[in-house]
Motif scaffolding. Structure first.
Motif, PDB file in Angstrom:
ATOM      1  N   ALA A  17      -1.239 -65.320 -65.943  1.00 26.19           N
ATOM      2  CA  ALA A  17      -0.279 -64.947 -66.553  1.00 26.19           C
ATOM      3  C   ALA A  17       0.774 -64.273 -65.321  1.00 26.19           C
ATOM      4  O   ALA A  17       1.541 -65.135 -65.750  1.00 26.19           O
ATOM      5  CB  ALA A  17      -0.566 -63.904 -67.718  1.00 26.19           C
ATOM      6  N   SER A  23       2.594 -64.533 -70.234  1.00 28.05           N
ATOM      7  CA  SER A  23       1.913 -63.868 -71.453  1.00 28.05           C
ATOM      8  C   SER A  23       0.107 -64.284 -71.009  1.00 28.05           C
ATOM      9  O   SER A  23       0.884 -65.357 -71.523  1.00 28.05           O
ATOM     10  CB  SER A  23       2.204 -63.329 -72.596  1.00 28.05           C
ATOM     11  OG  SER A  23       2.058 -64.890 -73.568  1.00 28.05           O
ATOM     12  N   VAL A  27      -1.066 -68.322 -71.851  1.00 26.95           N
ATOM     13  CA  VAL A  27      -2.551 -68.794 -70.642  1.00 26.95           C
ATOM     14  C   VAL A  27      -3.244 -69.109 -71.859  1.00 26.95           C
ATOM     15  O   VAL A  27      -3.812 -70.528 -71.748  1.00 26.95           O
ATOM     16  CB  VAL A  27      -2.589 -68.531 -69.170  1.00 26.95           C
ATOM     17  CG1 VAL A  27      -3.701 -69.050 -69.119  1.00 26.95           C
ATOM     18  CG2 VAL A  27      -1.254 -67.830 -68.621  1.00 26.95           C
ATOM     19  N   VAL A  45       2.425 -72.749 -65.895  1.00 28.62           N
ATOM     20  CA  VAL A  45       0.942 -71.973 -66.090  1.00 28.62           C
ATOM     21  C   VAL A  45      -0.114 -72.794 -65.626  1.00 28.62           C
ATOM     22  O   VAL A  45      -1.119 -72.635 -64.860  1.00 28.62           O
ATOM     23  CB  VAL A  45       0.103 -71.959 -67.821  1.00 28.62           C
ATOM     24  CG1 VAL A  45      -1.411 -71.836 -67.863  1.00 28.62           C
ATOM     25  CG2 VAL A  45       1.613 -70.748 -68.644  1.00 28.62           C
TER      26      VAL A  45
END
Length: 355
Positions: A17, A23, A27, A45
């Motif tokens: 993250a 955040s 993820v 990600v």
């Protein structure tokens, strides 16, 4: 030392993250395949995951659930091709759903079967596929009921009031074997097996006997059953044929209700110098590669492993996902392959007449 420990530390979801600038919840959604995440965030990600070598920790993930994404499988043994193939099929089907299969053998012991099941309950497995040692009324099935476990019973079962069951239609398959042998004019047949209390043994024996007697009321059916082990069966079979050498008639065909029994019977034939099908015919319940490549090839009842595994997992995942309703009992048809080990009795001499 601290630097080395830092290098060896497993990357966490928070590391991903931080690198991706999103955040931890985002993820988690990306790793779970949730489609609502913005494409640019999802790509960041995935890039961070690849860079860091991140892998989802299944135990940490499962701690947030009541159950883990683990399916338990308990088989009576792993030595036979039937149960080996069954575990392979169950594993493949579990992995297709994102689950891991943990398999164990009860080694034909009801006490061990219950002990393994208790461990799986402690592991909070999502569900269990149980092939019981004897039948659906054993201690393992009772433990599953008492502890509210989700499960499916396979193979040595008929039907149950708490769990879905899937098994081969042993009675119909044995009835077909009886029709084949009676049709070839066999009127003295020996049936061998293990553990009469097992549901499948009863079904196979009853299916064979009822059909044979209906087609030929004068047929003689001898039965030799050992309780739990092959060696006592080997000794019983030897004694049985020795009595025939004392002047009694020997059977013209043998029907084995389980795979190892087929091998025991064939071994005894060869020890006595008998050849299939000229001296005696042989049919075995369950097929194996050695039965196909030996000569003569051994007639067999082929169980539908793929279909049993598929319907068992289908029923199990339906229950895991909350499906309610009364348990279902499913019987899968077998295939009977009459190979070169079976013929008509012809002019077979008595054991006592052989030199």
């Amino acid at each position: 030392m601290a630097h080395r420990q830092a290098q060896q530390r497993r990357p966490s979801i928070h590391d991903v993250a931080s690198r991706a600038g999103v955040s931890a919840a985002t993820v988690s959604k990306v790793m779970a395949g949730v489609a609502t995440v913005k494409p640019e965030n999802a790509q960041r990600v995935l890039d961070a995951v690849e860079h860091l070598g991140y892998r989802v920790d299944p135990l940490a993930s499962d701690m947030r659930r009541a159950k883990r994404r683990i399916i338990g499988a308990i088989m009576p043994e792993f030595e036979s091709e039937f149960f080996g193939q069954m575990v392979s099929q169950l594993e493949s089907l579990a992995e297709q759903r994102g689950y891991t299969l943990v398999a164990a053998s009860s080694r034909e012991s009801e006490a061990r079967e219950k002990e393994i099941l208790a461990r799986m309950h402690d592991w909070r497995v999502a569900g269990v596929v149980l092939a019981p040692v004897r039948n659906e009324h054993g201690p393992a099935a009772a433990f599953m009921k008492a502890n509210g476990m989700t499960g499916v019973l396979i193979d040595r079962v008929l039907s149950d009031d708490a769990f879905d069951t899937v098994s081969a239609d042993s009675a119909s398959a044995s009835a077909e074997v009886a029709r084949e042998l009676i049709g070839k004019r066999h009127r003295h047949i020996l049936v061998i097996g293990l553990g009469e209390q097992a549901a499948t043994v009863r079904a196979r024996l009853d299916g064979f006997r009822a059909t044979a007697l209906k087609l030929a009321p004068d047929v003689r059916i001898d039965v030799v059953l050992a309780e739990t082990d092959v060696e006592p069966l080997r000794a019983q079979l030897r004694d049985y044929f020795d009595r025939g050498e004392g002047g009694g008639e020997r059977p013209t065909a043998v029907y084995s209700l389980f795979l190892k029994g087929t091998l025991v019977a064939l071994s005894e034939f060869r020890r006595r110098g008998w050849h299939c099908p000229n001296d005696i015919s042989l049919v075995g319940f369950d097929d194996a590669e050695w039965m196909q490549v030996t000569w003569p090839a051994i007639a067999a009842v082929v169980q539908p492993v793929r279909q049993i595994a598929g319907h068992a997992m289908e029923a199990l995942f339906a229950r895991i996902e909350g499906e309610e309703g009364p348990p279902t009992a499913r019987l899968e048809p077998c295939k009977v392959l009459m190979r070169e080990s079976v013929g008509s009795p012809g002019n077979v001499p008595h054991s006592g007449d052989r030199q």
